[in-house]
Design a protein around this motif. Sequence first.
Motif, PDB file in Angstrom:
ATOM      1  N   SER A 188     120.955  -6.513 -41.888  1.00 30.81           N
ATOM      2  CA  SER A 188     119.920  -7.481 -41.521  1.00 30.81           C
ATOM      3  C   SER A 188     119.989  -8.724 -42.408  1.00 30.81           C
ATOM      4  O   SER A 188     119.900  -9.861 -41.916  1.00 30.81           O
ATOM      5  CB  SER A 188     118.541  -6.823 -41.629  1.00 30.81           C
TER       6      SER A 188
ATOM      7  N   GLU B 263     127.484  -9.350 -31.598  1.00 29.77           N
ATOM      8  CA  GLU B 263     126.660  -8.160 -31.384  1.00 29.77           C
ATOM      9  C   GLU B 263     127.143  -7.057 -32.309  1.00 29.77           C
ATOM     10  O   GLU B 263     128.325  -6.731 -32.346  1.00 29.77           O
ATOM     11  CB  GLU B 263     126.718  -7.701 -29.931  1.00 29.77           C
TER      12      GLU B 263
ATOM     13  N   ASP C 135     124.780 -16.477 -34.384  1.00 29.31           N
ATOM     14  CA  ASP C 135     123.753 -15.589 -33.838  1.00 29.31           C
ATOM     15  C   ASP C 135     124.226 -14.143 -33.920  1.00 29.31           C
ATOM     16  O   ASP C 135     124.904 -13.647 -33.026  1.00 29.31           O
ATOM     17  CB  ASP C 135     123.463 -15.984 -32.391  1.00 29.31           C
ATOM     18  N   LEU C 136     123.872 -13.450 -35.023  1.00 32.05           N
ATOM     19  CA  LEU C 136     124.197 -12.032 -35.138  1.00 32.05           C
ATOM     20  C   LEU C 136     123.026 -11.212 -34.628  1.00 32.05           C
ATOM     21  O   LEU C 136     121.883 -11.386 -35.091  1.00 32.05           O
ATOM     22  CB  LEU C 136     124.511 -11.646 -36.584  1.00 32.05           C
ATOM     23  N   ARG C 137     123.311 -10.341 -33.672  1.00 26.88           N
ATOM     24  CA  ARG C 137     122.279  -9.497 -33.083  1.00 26.88           C
ATOM     25  C   ARG C 137     122.578  -8.038 -33.395  1.00 26.88           C
ATOM     26  O   ARG C 137     123.527  -7.456 -32.857  1.00 26.88           O
ATOM     27  CB  ARG C 137     122.216  -9.705 -31.572  1.00 26.88           C
ATOM     28  N   MET C 138     121.782  -7.468 -34.283  1.00 23.78           N
ATOM     29  CA  MET C 138     121.924  -6.054 -34.628  1.00 23.78           C
ATOM     30  C   MET C 138     121.203  -5.225 -33.567  1.00 23.78           C
ATOM     31  O   MET C 138     120.017  -5.440 -33.299  1.00 23.78           O
ATOM     32  CB  MET C 138     121.339  -5.784 -36.006  1.00 23.78           C
TER      33      MET C 138
ATOM     34  N   LEU D  17     123.902 -15.468 -41.758  1.00 27.37           N
ATOM     35  CA  LEU D  17     124.698 -15.994 -40.648  1.00 27.37           C
ATOM     36  C   LEU D  17     123.870 -16.924 -39.772  1.00 27.37           C
ATOM     37  O   LEU D  17     124.349 -17.973 -39.321  1.00 27.37           O
ATOM     38  CB  LEU D  17     125.263 -14.843 -39.814  1.00 27.37           C
ATOM     39  N   ARG D  18     122.627 -16.554 -39.515  1.00 27.63           N
ATOM     40  CA  ARG D  18     121.789 -17.403 -38.672  1.00 27.63           C
ATOM     41  C   ARG D  18     121.534 -18.759 -39.328  1.00 27.63           C
ATOM     42  O   ARG D  18     121.414 -19.783 -38.638  1.00 27.63           O
ATOM     43  CB  ARG D  18     120.486 -16.682 -38.341  1.00 27.63           C
TER      44      ARG D  18
ATOM     45  N   GLY E 205     122.884 -10.800 -41.473  1.00 26.41           N
ATOM     46  CA  GLY E 205     122.573 -11.567 -40.276  1.00 26.41           C
ATOM     47  C   GLY E 205     121.695 -12.772 -40.577  1.00 26.41           C
ATOM     48  O   GLY E 205     121.841 -13.840 -39.952  1.00 26.41           O
ATOM     49  N   GLN E 206     120.795 -12.632 -41.542  1.00 29.02           N
ATOM     50  CA  GLN E 206     119.928 -13.751 -41.917  1.00 29.02           C
ATOM     51  C   GLN E 206     120.754 -14.917 -42.446  1.00 29.02           C
ATOM     52  O   GLN E 206     120.523 -16.080 -42.082  1.00 29.02           O
ATOM     53  CB  GLN E 206     118.919 -13.286 -42.965  1.00 29.02           C
TER      54      GLN E 206
ATOM     55  N   ARG F 288     128.173 -15.937 -31.024  1.00 29.93           N
ATOM     56  CA  ARG F 288     127.229 -14.822 -31.011  1.00 29.93           C
ATOM     57  C   ARG F 288     127.976 -13.534 -31.331  1.00 29.93           C
ATOM     58  O   ARG F 288     129.054 -13.269 -30.783  1.00 29.93           O
ATOM     59  CB  ARG F 288     126.545 -14.733 -29.657  1.00 29.93           C
TER      60      ARG F 288
END
Length: 656
Positions: free
Chosen positions: A498, A482, A510-513, A504-505, A501-502, A480
């Motif tokens: 964003s 952050e 799990d990338l959380r911006m 990566l998911r 992150g897409q 994960r």
Amino acid sequence: MPRPLPRSRAHVVRMAPARLALAMLTSLMVLLGWATMLHAQDLQPIPIEADADGIIRTHGYSYYGTLHYPADFQHFSYVNPDAPKGGEFSTWASGTFDSMNPYAQRGSAGAYAQMVYESLLGEEPAGGAAPADVYGEYYGLLAESLEYPEGREWVIFHMRPEARFSDGTPVTAHDVVFSHNLFLDQGLASYAAAVRQVILSAEALDDHTVKFTFADGIPRRSLIEQVGFVTVFPQKWFEETGARLDEPRLDAPPGSGPYMLDSYDINRRIVYRRNPDYWGADLPINRGRHNFDRIRIEYFADDTAAFEAFKIGDYTFRAETNSRQWATGYGFPAARQGHVVREVLPNGTPPNASGLIFNLGREIFADKRVREAISLAYNFEWSNATYQHGLFKQRNSFSQGSPLEAQGVPEGEELAFLQALGDLVPPELLSEPAVMAHQSSVGGLADRGNLRRAGRLLDEAGWEVGSDGIRRNSAGQPLRIEFPLNSSSSPVAEAIVSSFGQNLRSLGVDLRMVKMDPAQYTLRTRDRNYDMVLAAYRSFLDAGTGLWQSFGSREADVASSFNPAHLASPLVDRVIELALETTTTEERDVAMRVLDRVLRFERIMVPLWYTDESWVAYWDIYERPETLPPYSDGEMDFWWVNPDKVQALRAAGALR
């Protein structure tokens, strides 16, 4: 503090307002020691020679022993010495401010708060290069001359007795010594630690003569520049008020510069006005410069609001950092009618080494295979075409486009340099080409080949995909990340993070911006409370002791913005050490190419985009020299207002 490098607009993302970390970055800029790369227009280099007693006495300083401007120069070659004075320059800043002290360790300082101060050597009001047509050359401002031995064991500055702070009190050598010590006692710990190692003492020999003595057994690079660009404060003001350098405050000390604080409206506006009694107005170093009566900065919560205000003339100069806006946003009425001018200006400085930077202090990034895998999720080609209208190039190097950019497999002297480092050098560094940013498909966000390769690397590193699609290590911890993002960042920056992150998911990462206001963002980044962050290192063109602050292990655990990756590499340390010991430009170039190669090998960031141009838009009231110098656009320094144009726009109802 020493001056910064000229502002580069190659980095599209608008960062947070000036704060302590950014203001203190000035020390790093000069310590990096940029080289003279171009000659001043129509001038030939003049050797700086020692007297019979081995002492060099000169009106300016260059580590490489030449100056392009003679002692009797009348003005810099690129300015208009007859530029009219008057009018207003207005621009914008994002976020908020609660202080006019750029060195406070808390809060947010007002934009350009440092412009009211000066140093022994000259600079632009906004902190850029002066002169801006050569690099590595510095000329006296508060100091009219300096002297130093050929070995640079010390330097003495002879100050101009006419220099005054804006309250009319003299600027003395005692103020210089006081300011130097103030930064050591109340400035950034990383700055103080670095300076104490190289500067043994500062002493006022009399009211207008100050001497700095340097440590033995250290490289001579950057020492004279370091002390020559210390911001000079009035000692009397600090003693009378009891103020501290590291605390936020709105009643900042008076400076000696051409501008002084006129007024402010918290989080809305700051106005500086030209000091009508400025002591240095007629100096050759200042002729044709500081032409505006007022400099006004309007504050906005974000770029969208700021652009809307520009369109109706609430402010009149805009350095455009949003590629989408530059490509599609200038069809508003004032632009169509010719009231607003758009220009693409050359940018002669290598781009900042901007990127999505890994915090190497996080255990999840200890394995370089993980960093490489995550990097493969960034699709520059698709992002550039989709969000940035194809206006950018992909960056590879920490000195992009310069002679110090590492190329291909190491050969010749560069290979010999690496081989001499012994076991510090991984074998692949000797035989593989310099690390380049990966190529991706422009046809879609997900480049399947790169994502498959990334998945294999993560598998090898022990991060396997579970039944829920999330990668976990052998201890069951999820992969994960952050990623804090400043709410005042451009929409393009948010879109790119964003989409990153897409991808990566899709890999199970799990990338959380996390968007946050500028104050929260400042605290998070200052405390290094992030897994990844959008940030930048300064590019380099020369060896200088500031390399330690950016890339050295000694800064890895210090609260500092200079080393956002938390990099601590014995190999990098040794290359920096040897680079500082070089005595010729040829040796230096080899060492700096090795440094570029090693930094890229470490994979401390996902490199982003760059451009070698500056995009500016302004209401048609300004004029400038026809030929701009390579290292600064100079809009706040040597542009001027044409009052007839102002009147014409007002008569047309275009400007209020």
